[in-house]
Design an enzyme around this catalytic site. Structure first.
Site, PDB file in Angstrom:
ATOM      1  N   HIS A  86       0.825  -1.206   0.000  1.00 31.19           N
ATOM      2  CA  HIS A  86       0.000   0.000   0.000  1.00 31.19           C
ATOM      3  C   HIS A  86       0.864   1.262   0.000  1.00 31.19           C
ATOM      4  CE1 HIS A  86       1.021  -0.534   4.241  1.00 31.19           C
ATOM      5  NE2 HIS A  86       0.752   0.746   4.424  1.00 31.19           N
ATOM      6  N   ASP A 112       0.631   4.906   2.085  1.00 28.92           N
ATOM      7  CA  ASP A 112      -0.104   5.570   3.161  1.00 28.92           C
ATOM      8  C   ASP A 112      -0.853   6.795   2.628  1.00 28.92           C
ATOM      9  OD1 ASP A 112       1.045   3.806   4.995  1.00 28.92           O
ATOM     10  OD2 ASP A 112       2.696   5.166   5.464  1.00 28.92           O
ATOM     11  N   HIS A 139       4.692   0.084   0.197  1.00 26.40           N
ATOM     12  CA  HIS A 139       5.371  -0.711   1.220  1.00 26.40           C
ATOM     13  C   HIS A 139       4.420  -1.737   1.795  1.00 26.40           C
ATOM     14  CE1 HIS A 139       3.691   2.705   3.500  1.00 26.40           C
ATOM     15  NE2 HIS A 139       3.615   1.874   4.532  1.00 26.40           N
ATOM     16  N   ARG A 186       5.637   6.082  14.319  1.00 20.71           N
ATOM     17  CA  ARG A 186       5.518   6.632  12.961  1.00 20.71           C
ATOM     18  C   ARG A 186       5.045   8.077  12.987  1.00 20.71           C
ATOM     19  NH1 ARG A 186       1.443   4.165   8.513  1.00 20.71           N
ATOM     20  NH2 ARG A 186       0.238   6.061   8.850  1.00 20.71           N
TER      21      ARG A 186
HETATM   22  C1  SIN Z   1       3.002   1.121   7.786  1.00 23.61           C
HETATM   23  O1  SIN Z   1       2.322   0.596   6.925  1.00 23.61           O
HETATM   24  O2  SIN Z   1       3.101   2.330   7.880  1.00 23.61           O
HETATM   25  C2  SIN Z   1       3.772   0.257   8.758  1.00 23.61           C
HETATM   26  C3  SIN Z   1       5.080  -0.163   8.201  1.00 23.61           C
HETATM   27  C4  SIN Z   1       5.819  -1.067   9.132  1.00 23.61           C
HETATM   28  O3  SIN Z   1       5.358  -1.307  10.257  1.00 23.61           O
HETATM   29  O4  SIN Z   1       6.876  -1.561   8.762  1.00 23.61           O
END
Ligand code: SIN
Length: 287
Positions: free
Chosen positions: A107, A109, A263, A278
């Protein structure tokens, strides 16, 4: 492939991590004051490699926030639990007894926002002994490797993106998908229309901009008509030669560009905790 891989920098070392994308930045301690010159070089490396990674950073939330603020305005997450006392930092957490994790399929973000996020700054606080890696894929390469005919088909198209099916009322009953989320379904209401092929605001390169989590359909097409072509693009975009596998250690921090990458967080560490912090940075309208 990673055509900028050999550019030279004066204040940092930039070590490419795969032929497709990603670079490790060495010679930086994010606890200390950073000059504009050094930050300019880090930003250049980000534009060149789409994902940049710094290792062995011992950061308090204040350091993480200060670094994130150099990139732009922090986007306060409306779906994930925040770190106590730091609403700017969202927790990406999986406990040993939890089964699902956040972000386990490919996906981008915030593609459901009218102005999608520029990128995210993810800091590893606690990682499992093995597993919990994150895969990234280059949407520049995904686009550039398509045939001329497919590029011509996609170039004028737009697609609708939404968070309703993931974060909205319809998703509320799926208890396992709520792990780590605060539930805020009333804010998951606005769909967004974006070009299927964007011109990247930093690099000027064209990139594919659809993703399997949040893209619903092509504008003017039904979901059923859209599905076969979208499915092809999802399969194509995940080709191994477009990807990077980031193996985290506690103290690793990575910044990725949402406009140039997908990612996917691997969920292969049941029985262990993984705790990431994050911060997401606002972007600019896409064209
Ligand atoms: C996310 O999708 O922002 C999480 C990525 C991760 O936990 O590696």
């Amino acid at each position: 492939m990673n055509i900028h891989a050999r550019k030279s920098y004066d204040t940092i070392d930039v070590v490419p991590m795969s032929s497709a994308l990603g670079a490790e930045i060495r010679g930086v301690d994010l606890r200390t004051e950073m000059s504009d010159r050094q930050f300019g070089e880090i930003r250049q490396a980000f534009a060149d490699h789409s994902v940049i990674v710094l290792r062995d950073q011992d950061l308090a939330p204040e350091h993480h926030i200060a670094f994130a603020q150099r990139w732009g305005t922090i986007n306060i997450n409306r779906f994930f639990r925040a770190v106590d006392g730091h609403p700017q930092i969202a927790e990406v957490r999986k406990e040993p007894d939890q089964e699902s994790n956040i972000g386990s399929s490919w996906h981008t973000d915030h593609s459901y926002d009218q102005v999608p996020a520029m990128g995210s700054v993810l800091y590893a606080r606690e990682v499992p002994p093995l597993g919990g890696d994150t895969l990234f894929s280059s949407m520049y390469l995904a686009y550039e490797s398509l045939s001329a005919g497919m590029k011509a088909t996609l170039d004028g198209l737009k697609a609708w993106h939404s968070s309703r099916h993931t974060f909205g009322q319809a998703a509320r009953s799926a208890e396992s998908s709520q792990d780590g989320r605060i539930g805020n379904p009333d804010t998951a209401t606005q769909d967004a229309l974006h070009p299927v092929v964007i011109t990247h605001p930093l690099s000027g390169r064209k990139a594919l901009y659809v993703n399997s989590n949040f893209t619903l359909r092509f504008d003017g097409w039904t979901p059923e008509e859209s599905a076969p072509l979208l499915d092809y693009l999802y399969q194509h975009g995940a080709r191994p030669e477009f990807t990077l596998r980031l193996v985290w250690q506690a103290g690793t921090i990575a910044i990725w560009d949402n406009r140039a990458t997908w990612h996917c967080a691997l969920n292969d560490y049941h029985g262990h905790r993984r705790l990431m912090h994050r911060i997401t940075i606002d972007g600019v309208p896409l064209s």
